[in-house]
Structures are given as structure tokens and as C-alpha cells.
Enzyme design. Sequence first.
Site, PDB file in Angstrom:
ATOM      1  N   ILE A  16     -22.337  -2.093 -18.981  1.00 33.54           N
ATOM      2  CA  ILE A  16     -22.783  -3.138 -17.618  1.00 33.54           C
ATOM      3  C   ILE A  16     -21.584  -1.454 -16.314  1.00 33.54           C
ATOM      4  O   ILE A  16     -20.280  -1.363 -16.225  1.00 33.54           O
ATOM      5  CB  ILE A  16     -21.583  -4.139 -17.199  1.00 33.54           C
ATOM      6  CG1 ILE A  16     -22.326  -4.901 -18.235  1.00 33.54           C
ATOM      7  CG2 ILE A  16     -21.743  -4.812 -15.593  1.00 33.54           C
ATOM      8  CD1 ILE A  16     -24.234  -5.452 -17.720  1.00 33.54           C
ATOM      9  N   HIS A  17     -21.979  -1.309 -15.254  1.00 32.95           N
ATOM     10  CA  HIS A  17     -21.052  -0.430 -14.211  1.00 32.95           C
ATOM     11  C   HIS A  17     -22.384  -0.520 -13.600  1.00 32.95           C
ATOM     12  O   HIS A  17     -21.642   0.127 -11.460  1.00 32.95           O
ATOM     13  CB  HIS A  17     -21.353   0.898 -15.003  1.00 32.95           C
ATOM     14  CG  HIS A  17     -22.729   2.424 -15.154  1.00 32.95           C
ATOM     15  ND1 HIS A  17     -23.559   1.356 -15.852  1.00 32.95           N
ATOM     16  CD2 HIS A  17     -22.588   2.882 -13.991  1.00 32.95           C
ATOM     17  CE1 HIS A  17     -24.295   2.530 -15.178  1.00 32.95           C
ATOM     18  NE2 HIS A  17     -24.103   3.335 -14.461  1.00 32.95           N
ATOM     19  N   ARG A  18     -22.964  -1.014 -13.137  1.00 31.23           N
ATOM     20  CA  ARG A  18     -23.793  -0.921 -11.170  1.00 31.23           C
ATOM     21  C   ARG A  18     -23.022  -1.525 -10.747  1.00 31.23           C
ATOM     22  O   ARG A  18     -22.299  -2.086 -11.246  1.00 31.23           O
ATOM     23  CB  ARG A  18     -25.332  -1.286 -11.811  1.00 31.23           C
ATOM     24  CG  ARG A  18     -26.221  -0.715 -11.799  1.00 31.23           C
ATOM     25  CD  ARG A  18     -27.210   0.159 -11.840  1.00 31.23           C
ATOM     26  NE  ARG A  18     -26.827   1.670 -11.065  1.00 31.23           N
ATOM     27  CZ  ARG A  18     -27.339   2.717 -11.842  1.00 31.23           C
ATOM     28  NH1 ARG A  18     -27.199   2.594 -13.106  1.00 31.23           N
ATOM     29  NH2 ARG A  18     -26.458   3.587 -12.121  1.00 31.23           N
ATOM     30  N   ARG A  26     -15.160   1.609 -14.237  1.00 29.22           N
ATOM     31  CA  ARG A  26     -14.907   0.463 -13.567  1.00 29.22           C
ATOM     32  C   ARG A  26     -15.435  -0.743 -13.704  1.00 29.22           C
ATOM     33  O   ARG A  26     -14.543  -1.902 -13.061  1.00 29.22           O
ATOM     34  CB  ARG A  26     -16.284   0.850 -12.750  1.00 29.22           C
ATOM     35  CG  ARG A  26     -16.647  -0.017 -11.009  1.00 29.22           C
ATOM     36  CD  ARG A  26     -18.318   0.596 -10.288  1.00 29.22           C
ATOM     37  NE  ARG A  26     -18.695   1.129 -10.156  1.00 29.22           N
ATOM     38  CZ  ARG A  26     -19.953   1.994  -9.930  1.00 29.22           C
ATOM     39  NH1 ARG A  26     -20.527   1.734 -10.337  1.00 29.22           N
ATOM     40  NH2 ARG A  26     -19.974   3.400  -9.467  1.00 29.22           N
ATOM     41  N   ASP A  36     -26.960  -2.691 -17.553  1.00 26.47           N
ATOM     42  CA  ASP A  36     -27.810  -2.192 -16.113  1.00 26.47           C
ATOM     43  C   ASP A  36     -27.469  -0.978 -15.691  1.00 26.47           C
ATOM     44  O   ASP A  36     -27.650  -0.324 -14.895  1.00 26.47           O
ATOM     45  CB  ASP A  36     -27.340  -3.393 -15.080  1.00 26.47           C
ATOM     46  CG  ASP A  36     -25.129  -2.358 -15.179  1.00 26.47           C
ATOM     47  OD1 ASP A  36     -24.981  -1.674 -15.799  1.00 26.47           O
ATOM     48  OD2 ASP A  36     -24.909  -2.990 -14.308  1.00 26.47           O
TER      49      ASP A  36
END
Length: 360
Positions: A206-208, A241, A280
Site C-alpha cells: 500500500i502506498h498510493r 509513506r 494499490d
Amino acid sequence: MTSIATVIGARPQFIKAAPVSLAIAALTNLNELIIHTGQHFDANMSDIFFEELGIARPAHHLGISGGGHGEMTGAMLAALEKIYLRIKPEAVLVYGDTNSTLAGALAATKLHIPVVHVEAGLRSFNRRMPEEQNRIVVDHLSDLLLAPSRIAINNLHREGIESTKMMQVGDVMYDATLLFGQQAIGSSTILNRLRMVGKDYVLATIHRAENTDDPARLIRIMEALRAVADTIPVILPIHPRTMAAIQQRGCDLGRVTIIEPVGYLDMIVLESQASVIATDSGGVQKEAYFHRVPCVTLRDETEWVELVETGWNVLAPPTDAASVAATILNRAGSTGEDTSPYGDGKAAEKVALSMAELLA
Ligand code: UDP
């Protein structure tokens, strides 16, 4: 010798550049100079890929990261202009859709240096995404648009870009998967280290920004992964992030195995042996397909629509944690149609040769 400058700065760009740099060296007389913007700078988000994938050391490192989009892109623009004026490249090569891509292309265009865009034509049709903004601008600035798929070419046609500028070459990430697959299986010890040899597990990434910067979405995704982990191990190599966002929100991940971001060779093994991939990431959605692992995309839309159409990927917008968890758990064992929407593994060669032709 004709010099070209390649501008990269983020993890997926290192992976895309690896097969292309090899093809440029093997098939052309072009002298490639790599400029690293610094957008990703941690050892496990940057250096490891140069070491593992044999990418040449950057000739220039701008050391620019963080800040707002404008601040980061603006600093890159200013720095790149100075470097281009000094090294006078005959063309600039950019990949994908990050701020490094935008700055690399815009600084070149202002100096009338031709821009080559690899992964042209992708669209999510969601203009709120920074990646979508970058892609659209870069495609319209580029002189040679190298698209991974037929759908990407159609998107470019729809925006009125001249056919003579574009070429469907396939996806260089497929080339990277083929190029490094055997090496990964031979050298990676990640499954041993995680005590996952022969076990079923879900791999998640997950990083968007749309997921990490929206607290409600982030919490729903993490609740879903926590629920899945009560049934089957979940491995989450965590993007810096996302780590920062989770710590800020105090999310409870229960039995989810959180690990540092891994190198590409470990990632190939984690992906290829997973029962299901929940992500994502753009690159990871495709790699799931390259390894024929069913995927769940935790977004409202995807640029890689072929994978949804052929059944390899399903979209699970994170609107409700329980239904996302159920979708992930139900995906194990599913397959899709066997097609090759992203080429034959020779995209990098086509990139190198078409660039040499542009400059001939
Ligand atoms: N990747 C990796 N280690 C990780 C997570 C991802 O090597 O811990 C690789 C992955 O295999 C793919 C690329 O990074 O090749 C995808 O990058 P990312 O998800 O950061 O960006 P996106 O593809 O969404 O632009």
C-alpha cells in the site's frame, strides 16, 4: 558518441530502467547518463536496486525529495535545467508518472531536447491523482511515446497525439520479470527468513496517496488486512509513506507481518509464491499477472484495465473493511484468461532501438 540522459528517482523507475539500460548498452551506440533526482533515497528504496539490477551509477544525483509536489518538482526542474545545459544530451528518457518524470520532461522540452516517454498512454481518468496529472502532461510534451499496450495507444489517439510519435512496445516491467526471475529464485532467502516456505500467504503493498493520506481509507484497508491475517498470514513490505501514516493514525495491524521494503529479487519471490496479492501499486498489479497470481487492487480504478477484463485482477475500493477482507480471502485459487496484453518480453529492445532511430 550520442549522449542521452535518463532521469529516474523513484523505486519503480529503477526497475523499469534496468532492462532498458542493458538494451541501450547492447544494441545501440548511445551513451546513457543516469540522473537520479533523489525522490526515493532510503537504501532499501533506491541503492539496493542499483546494486541488484546492475544499473550504472548515476552520473548526477540531485538529492531532491520531500516537500509539496510543487516544491519538489520545481527544485528538480531548476537542477535538471543546469545539468542538461552542461551535458547537452541529445534526448531525455523518462519513465512512468512521478514528479521526477514531469520535471525531467519539462526541463528538456524548455531546452528543445527531445523527450522519450516509456509507459506512455496510461490513464486512470482520475485527475485527482498526482500520477495522472504527471502522465498527461508528460505525454503531451514527449516526442517519442512508447506505450505498453493497445489500450494505452488508444488513450493517446483519443487525446489527439499524432500517431507518428507513438509506438506500442510492450511493458518493460515484463522484461524485468523475465530477466531477473531465475536469479531471484536462486538467490533470495526471503521465504526462509519469514518462515513461509511452502505456506499459503497474502502479499500486500500500500502506498498510493489516495490511500495513505485519507485517514478513513487507510484505517479501513488496515482493518481489512488485519481481518485477513486472522485466517491466512499477510506479509506487508511497508513503504515509508505508509509507515509514517500508520504511526500517525495509530493503526492496529494485529497479526499482519510488517517488514521493511524489500529488494526486487526478494519481491519477485514474495509475489510469485503468494496465494493472493492485495495492492494499490501499478507495478505490483502487473507482476501479480506475470506470475499468474490472483490480485485484488485496493483502489477505485486502475490504469491496467486489461487485467480486470481478463479476470486476473479485481478492484476492491476500500469503502468497507469487511467486504475488502472477504474479496481478498475469496481470491485464492482464481485465474483469468491467458493473454499477453503487455508484449513478449522484448519491450526494452524496442525502446532502445526506437530511441536510436529517433536520434539517427
Ligand atoms: N517493489 C519492490 N520491493 C517492495 C515493494 C515493491 O521491489 O518492497 C517493486 C515491485 O516489485 C515493482 C515496483 O517495486 O516492480 C513497484 O513500485 P511501487 O509499488 O513503489 O510503484 P508503482 O508501481 O505503484 O508506481
